[in-house]
Design an enzyme around this catalytic site. Sequence first.
Site, PDB file in Angstrom:
ATOM      1  N   ASP A 189      12.734 -24.220  21.150  1.00  0.00           N
ATOM      2  CA  ASP A 189      11.706 -23.639  22.019  1.00  0.00           C
ATOM      3  C   ASP A 189      12.426 -22.996  23.197  1.00  0.00           C
ATOM      4  OD1 ASP A 189       9.178 -23.146  23.289  1.00  0.00           O
ATOM      5  OD2 ASP A 189       9.521 -24.905  24.541  1.00  0.00           O
ATOM      6  N   SER A 190      11.683 -22.191  23.939  1.00  0.00           N
ATOM      7  CA  SER A 190      12.249 -21.584  25.145  1.00  0.00           C
ATOM      8  C   SER A 190      12.595 -22.661  26.175  1.00  0.00           C
ATOM      9  CB  SER A 190      11.251 -20.599  25.739  1.00  0.00           C
ATOM     10  OG  SER A 190      10.020 -21.250  25.981  1.00  0.00           O
ATOM     11  N   TYR A 250      10.204 -17.492  28.499  1.00  0.00           N
ATOM     12  CA  TYR A 250      10.324 -16.265  27.717  1.00  0.00           C
ATOM     13  C   TYR A 250       9.069 -15.392  27.901  1.00  0.00           C
ATOM     14  CZ  TYR A 250      14.123 -18.176  24.689  1.00  0.00           C
ATOM     15  OH  TYR A 250      15.303 -18.680  24.176  1.00  0.00           O
ATOM     16  N   GLY A 251       7.978 -16.034  28.260  1.00  0.00           N
ATOM     17  CA  GLY A 251       6.648 -15.405  28.188  1.00  0.00           C
ATOM     18  C   GLY A 251       6.427 -14.184  29.053  1.00  0.00           C
ATOM     19  N   CYS A 309       8.089 -22.378  19.436  1.00  0.00           N
ATOM     20  CA  CYS A 309       7.698 -21.562  20.600  1.00  0.00           C
ATOM     21  C   CYS A 309       6.857 -20.379  20.110  1.00  0.00           C
ATOM     22  CB  CYS A 309       8.966 -21.057  21.270  1.00  0.00           C
ATOM     23  SG  CYS A 309       8.700 -19.917  22.635  1.00  0.00           S
ATOM     24  N   ASN A 310       5.695 -20.189  20.707  1.00  0.00           N
ATOM     25  CA  ASN A 310       4.837 -19.071  20.298  1.00  0.00           C
ATOM     26  C   ASN A 310       5.477 -17.731  20.619  1.00  0.00           C
ATOM     27  OD1 ASN A 310       1.656 -19.905  19.690  1.00  0.00           O
ATOM     28  ND2 ASN A 310       2.859 -21.479  20.697  1.00  0.00           N
ATOM     29  N   THR A 311       6.021 -17.619  21.838  1.00  0.00           N
ATOM     30  CA  THR A 311       6.582 -16.346  22.275  1.00  0.00           C
ATOM     31  C   THR A 311       7.739 -15.942  21.362  1.00  0.00           C
ATOM     32  OG1 THR A 311       5.934 -16.936  24.529  1.00  0.00           O
ATOM     33  CG2 THR A 311       7.481 -15.131  24.284  1.00  0.00           C
ATOM     34  N   GLU A 343       4.036 -27.546  34.091  1.00  0.00           N
ATOM     35  CA  GLU A 343       5.369 -28.104  34.394  1.00  0.00           C
ATOM     36  C   GLU A 343       5.407 -28.765  35.769  1.00  0.00           C
ATOM     37  OE1 GLU A 343       8.704 -25.733  33.366  1.00  0.00           O
ATOM     38  OE2 GLU A 343       8.086 -25.712  31.266  1.00  0.00           O
ATOM     39  N   CYS A 403       0.426 -21.501  22.848  1.00  0.00           N
ATOM     40  CA  CYS A 403       1.575 -21.751  23.736  1.00  0.00           C
ATOM     41  C   CYS A 403       1.860 -23.249  23.697  1.00  0.00           C
ATOM     42  CB  CYS A 403       1.232 -21.306  25.155  1.00  0.00           C
ATOM     43  SG  CYS A 403       2.498 -21.719  26.373  1.00  0.00           S
ATOM     44  N   THR A 404       3.148 -23.564  23.719  1.00  0.00           N
ATOM     45  CA  THR A 404       3.577 -24.964  23.630  1.00  0.00           C
ATOM     46  C   THR A 404       2.953 -25.886  24.678  1.00  0.00           C
ATOM     47  OG1 THR A 404       5.431 -24.179  24.971  1.00  0.00           O
ATOM     48  CG2 THR A 404       5.850 -24.549  22.633  1.00  0.00           C
ATOM     49  N   HIS A 405       2.672 -25.336  25.850  1.00  0.00           N
ATOM     50  CA  HIS A 405       2.215 -26.186  26.957  1.00  0.00           C
ATOM     51  C   HIS A 405       0.718 -26.499  26.919  1.00  0.00           C
ATOM     52  CE1 HIS A 405       6.094 -24.933  28.333  1.00  0.00           C
ATOM     53  NE2 HIS A 405       5.974 -25.450  29.538  1.00  0.00           N
TER      54      HIS A 405
HETATM   55  N1  DGL Z   1       7.283 -21.923  24.841  1.00  0.00           N
HETATM   56  C1  DGL Z   1       6.548 -20.768  25.297  1.00  0.00           C
HETATM   57  C2  DGL Z   1       5.450 -20.434  24.289  1.00  0.00           C
HETATM   58  O1  DGL Z   1       5.031 -21.243  23.497  1.00  0.00           O
HETATM   59  C3  DGL Z   1       5.950 -20.991  26.674  1.00  0.00           C
HETATM   60  C4  DGL Z   1       6.973 -21.009  27.795  1.00  0.00           C
HETATM   61  C5  DGL Z   1       7.672 -19.681  27.996  1.00  0.00           C
HETATM   62  O2  DGL Z   1       7.049 -18.717  28.490  1.00  0.00           O
HETATM   63  O3  DGL Z   1       8.825 -19.593  27.631  1.00  0.00           O
HETATM   64  O4  DGL Z   1       5.002 -19.318  24.257  1.00  0.00           O
END
Ligand code: DGL
Length: 264
Positions: A10-11, A42-43, A73-75, A147, A181-183
């Site tokens: 993941d990012s 990354y987003g 990670c979605n991004t 976070e 998104c992971t969060h």
């Molecule tokens: N892990 C990223 C996602 O799922 C979220 C955090 C980021 O912006 O890197 O898109």
Amino acid sequence: MDERRIGVFDSGLGGLTGLKRLMKLLPGEDVIYFGDTGRVPYGGRSAATIARYTRQDIHFLESFSVKAILVACNTASTVLPQLGGFDIPVLGVIEPAAEAALRATRNGRVGVIGTAATVRSGAYERALAGRAETLAVPCPLFVPLVENGHFRPGDVVIETVAREYLEPMRDFGCDTLILGCTHYPLLRGVIGEMLPGVELIDSGAAAAERMAALIRSRGLESGRTSGSVEYHLSDDPEGFERLASVFMESRVTAGAKKVDIEAY
Ligand code: DGL
């Protein structure tokens, strides 16, 4: 049987929400988790930068001869089609989450929330095209708020921001919302209160389920009954245990190793 490990990245540490489900589904597997904590988030970055980072993340995990990679990670998942073929299965979250949403929706309206880059990519709309009406809304403040501990119902900061972001979803009338998104799984309570009756799809969990099915169907299980996780990060691991415990929703005491990701 295949004793090699599974790679997950993941990012940052948000991908631990997907890892948690993977470990539940495949408790006998050894996993290498990479969190790009030195370059997160990354987003808000360009597609070209996200593609470069994602390629490096995959190369790093490939250096361990893993048997498969879960892009939690979605991004990062949005750029996978432009990275080309891989020698091992590399699974992103977009397609499994879209399929889970299509199974869940009854009125054919699926909402998507994610980072600015995920929404801009149009990846979820493409995955759902012709099968559901879709509305995608970027929620860039959710990641830093989660976070920093603002994710529980009753927290006035997250509730104010969430109300604003989710207003278009109410008007759209979706009965299913992809937490792209992971969060966002940590915001289930807050989002659920604002969109009552809407089915929330956890993209990391959907991808973990797909990975478990793939490992089983290809006979790639380790054959063991318990596995372990080795953590690698691109920034100093200071604060790792605290944030990792938030995403794993249980106390993480494992240490993490630092890696120079620019070398991959
Ligand atoms: N892990 C990223 C996602 O799922 C979220 C955090 C980021 O912006 O890197 O898109």
